[in-house]
Design a protein around this motif. Sequence first.
Motif, PDB file in Angstrom:
ATOM      1  N   VAL A  53      40.875  42.387  49.232  1.00  0.00           N
ATOM      2  CA  VAL A  53      41.143  41.970  50.708  1.00  0.00           C
ATOM      3  C   VAL A  53      42.575  41.420  49.495  1.00  0.00           C
ATOM      4  O   VAL A  53      43.702  40.868  50.573  1.00  0.00           O
ATOM      5  N   HIS A  54      43.358  41.891  48.389  1.00  0.00           N
ATOM      6  CA  HIS A  54      44.757  41.943  47.856  1.00  0.00           C
ATOM      7  C   HIS A  54      45.365  43.635  47.520  1.00  0.00           C
ATOM      8  O   HIS A  54      46.269  42.858  47.230  1.00  0.00           O
ATOM      9  N   SER A  55      44.568  44.646  48.831  1.00  0.00           N
ATOM     10  CA  SER A  55      45.237  45.712  49.307  1.00  0.00           C
ATOM     11  C   SER A  55      46.861  45.598  49.737  1.00  0.00           C
ATOM     12  O   SER A  55      47.370  46.799  48.970  1.00  0.00           O
ATOM     13  N   TYR A  86      32.896  26.251  38.852  1.00  0.00           N
ATOM     14  CA  TYR A  86      33.223  27.633  37.563  1.00  0.00           C
ATOM     15  C   TYR A  86      35.091  27.700  38.074  1.00  0.00           C
ATOM     16  O   TYR A  86      35.412  27.979  36.821  1.00  0.00           O
ATOM     17  N   ARG A  87      34.923  27.199  39.207  1.00  0.00           N
ATOM     18  CA  ARG A  87      36.852  27.274  39.791  1.00  0.00           C
ATOM     19  C   ARG A  87      37.405  26.498  38.801  1.00  0.00           C
ATOM     20  O   ARG A  87      38.707  26.681  38.070  1.00  0.00           O
ATOM     21  N   GLU A  88      36.504  24.968  38.984  1.00  0.00           N
ATOM     22  CA  GLU A  88      37.586  24.296  37.881  1.00  0.00           C
ATOM     23  C   GLU A  88      37.407  24.897  36.275  1.00  0.00           C
ATOM     24  O   GLU A  88      38.999  24.408  35.718  1.00  0.00           O
ATOM     25  N   SER A 119      34.477  33.683  41.709  1.00  0.00           N
ATOM     26  CA  SER A 119      33.900  33.469  43.245  1.00  0.00           C
ATOM     27  C   SER A 119      34.613  32.453  43.929  1.00  0.00           C
ATOM     28  O   SER A 119      34.811  31.316  43.192  1.00  0.00           O
ATOM     29  N   ASP A 120      35.356  32.935  44.929  1.00  0.00           N
ATOM     30  CA  ASP A 120      35.887  31.660  46.147  1.00  0.00           C
ATOM     31  C   ASP A 120      35.000  31.132  47.200  1.00  0.00           C
ATOM     32  O   ASP A 120      35.968  29.866  47.375  1.00  0.00           O
ATOM     33  N   SER A 121      34.473  31.023  46.684  1.00  0.00           N
ATOM     34  CA  SER A 121      33.103  31.291  47.928  1.00  0.00           C
ATOM     35  C   SER A 121      31.525  31.095  47.454  1.00  0.00           C
ATOM     36  O   SER A 121      31.423  32.256  46.605  1.00  0.00           O
TER      37      SER A 121
HETATM   38 MG    MG Z   1      40.460  34.870  43.490  1.00  0.00          MG
END
Ligand code: MG
Length: 140
Positions: A53-55, A86-88, A119-121
């Motif tokens: 996704v960051h390519s 976990y993001r927190e 993970s973000d979702s």
């Molecule tokens: Mg990310």
Amino acid sequence: MAVQRTFSIIKPDATERNLTGAVNAVIEKAGLRIIGQRRIKMTQEQAERFYAVHSERPFFGELVEFMTSGPVVVQVLEGENAVAKYREVMGATNPADADEGTIRKLYAKSIGENSVHGSDSEENAAIEIAQFFSEADIAG
Ligand code: MG
Ligand code: DAT
């Protein structure tokens, strides 16, 4: 909110400084259960696929180089609202912006070498878990 799974990576900057246990202590103290864990050396192909996704981002080459520079610990975490929780606990991507007590505030070296992935979702968590784990290697 139901019990969820999320995917975590303890990155090379943290394994290099022997911080696996310290990171896991923060994770467990937050009420997240480590239900799968494996230490691996990521291949270039694995890192490129994981961060596809960051390519197009200017830091992509640097990111892949960093993620393959040393061992990482891939993990499956489980708990109430695990993805957001976990993001927190991780803190902001840039440790300079991370809240006190978060993993990145405590341990990250820079925005690039920031000790952990989460993970973000829930959808991405399932995809990321499947890249590195079979169900037989997870025990909730
Ligand atoms: Mg990310
Ligand atoms: P996060 O890891 O908090 O989900 P992200 O998905 O935006 O952040 O980026 C993935 C990783 O890429 C990040 O953990 C470190 C690296 N990265 C992001 N932005 C960067 C930047 N501006 N310079 C260098 N590396 C960066």
